[in-house]
Design an enzyme around this catalytic site. Structure first.
Site, PDB file in Angstrom:
ATOM      1  CG  MET A  10      -1.772  -1.168   1.094  1.00  9.27           C
ATOM      2  SD  MET A  10      -2.756  -1.503   2.972  1.00  9.27           S
ATOM      3  CE  MET A  10      -1.307  -2.135   4.064  1.00  9.27           C
ATOM      4  CD  GLN A  52      -6.551   4.294   1.038  1.00  5.58           C
ATOM      5  OE1 GLN A  52      -6.567   5.023   0.056  1.00  5.58           O
ATOM      6  NE2 GLN A  52      -5.770   3.927   1.800  1.00  5.58           N
ATOM      7  CB  THR A  83       0.268   2.235   4.449  1.00  3.97           C
ATOM      8  OG1 THR A  83      -0.488   3.336   4.299  1.00  3.97           O
ATOM      9  CG2 THR A  83      -0.373   1.229   4.995  1.00  3.97           C
ATOM     10  CG  ASN A  84       2.651   7.242   7.451  1.00  5.59           C
ATOM     11  OD1 ASN A  84       2.895   7.606   8.630  1.00  5.59           O
ATOM     12  ND2 ASN A  84       3.377   7.151   6.605  1.00  5.59           N
ATOM     13  CB  THR A  85      -3.366   6.253   4.570  1.00  4.93           C
ATOM     14  OG1 THR A  85      -2.800   7.451   3.992  1.00  4.93           O
ATOM     15  CG2 THR A  85      -4.856   6.387   4.600  1.00  4.93           C
ATOM     16  CB  CYS A 196       2.506   9.517   2.438  1.00  2.00           C
ATOM     17  SG  CYS A 196       2.177   8.547   1.013  1.00  2.00           S
ATOM     18  CB  THR A 197       5.205   4.747   3.385  1.00  2.00           C
ATOM     19  OG1 THR A 197       4.057   4.268   2.535  1.00  2.00           O
ATOM     20  CG2 THR A 197       4.913   4.545   4.726  1.00  2.00           C
ATOM     21  CD  GLU A 198       3.309   5.310  -1.117  1.00  2.00           C
ATOM     22  OE1 GLU A 198       3.113   4.092  -1.042  1.00  2.00           O
ATOM     23  OE2 GLU A 198       2.809   5.939  -0.271  1.00  2.00           O
TER      24      GLU A 198
END
Length: 229
Positions: A10, A52, A83-85, A196-198
């Site tokens: 994710m 989401q 993932t953060n979200t 956000c991990t991205e």
């Protein structure tokens, strides 16, 4: 060494960063040919993303709870959601499993407070920036959270899903994010969380004089600490 259970995919773009960082950090601490003991369950992010944006968080929770239970059954000693979200559904996962969950916001708060940071800017998806599940976790530990304005939140969200989650690194988007970092600092942020991990695929600490806290690196580091201790 404990076995780390990863719930990833994710997106897979950031999950591969988790895998690399965790193994690198284990090797740094143990040397030689050591690597981490890991169990990874990687979901289909398209299914999660659709839920989401429909606001069906319970549907998303069911998918991640099943993933977490599979990882637990496979022998993991604790869980890491990559993932953060999707920490939005951390309570459901914790309720449905018997092993600990290393929460990304708790890991980040610990790093911030260790450095004496009590006021931070928060970058991430609109879900992470606007909803209470993440910000309140930081605020409960005495950290003031500053988020970008409405337009900046919308643009950042678009960049994450339309570019970074698809492996696209756009120089214009990088410059845009760095401008937002400076703006958050001007509003009183002592540092900025890459929540956000991205985002760490796009900007790094060397790109700005404002202190950046990369949640992927922090989360991976604390997972290794827990695994080795």
């Amino acid at each position: 060494m404990k076995t780390i259970g990863l719930i990833g995919g994710m997106s897979w773009e950031s999950t591969q960063t988790y895998y690399r960082l965790i193994n690198q950090k284990v090797r740094e601490q143990l040397g030689g040919l050591h690597s981490a003991k890991l169990i990874l369950y990687s979901v289909d992010f398209s299914e999660i993303e659709a839920l989401q944006h429909k606001g069906d968080w319970e549907g998303a929770a069911r998918i991640l709870v099943a993933a977490a239970q599979s990882v637990q059954s496979a022998g993991a000693d604790f869980l890491v959601i990559c993932t953060n979200t999707m920490h939005k559904v951390a309570p459901q996962i914790e309720q449905a499993t018997a092993i600990p969950l290393l929460h990304i916001a708790d890991a980040t708060a610990k790093a911030l407070l260790n450095d004496g940071i009590t006021s931070v800017g928060l970058l991430g998806t609109q879900f992470t920036m606007e909803q209470a599940f993440y910000r309140e976790r930081l605020e409960q530990k005495g950290i003031t959270v500053i988020i970008p304005n409405d337009n900046e939140r919308a643009v950042g969200h678009r960049i994450i899903f339309n570019e970074l989650c698809q492996g696209i690194v756009n120089p214009e988007s990088k410059a845009w994010y760095l401008d937002v970092v400076v703006a958050l600092a001007a509003r009183g942020a002592q540092a900025v969380i890459l929540g956000c991990t991205e985002i760490s695929l796009l900007i790094q600490a060397s790109d700005t004089q404002v202190a950046l806290y990369d949640t992927t690196d922090i989360h991976a580091g604390q997972a290794v600490t827990l695994a080795l201790n």
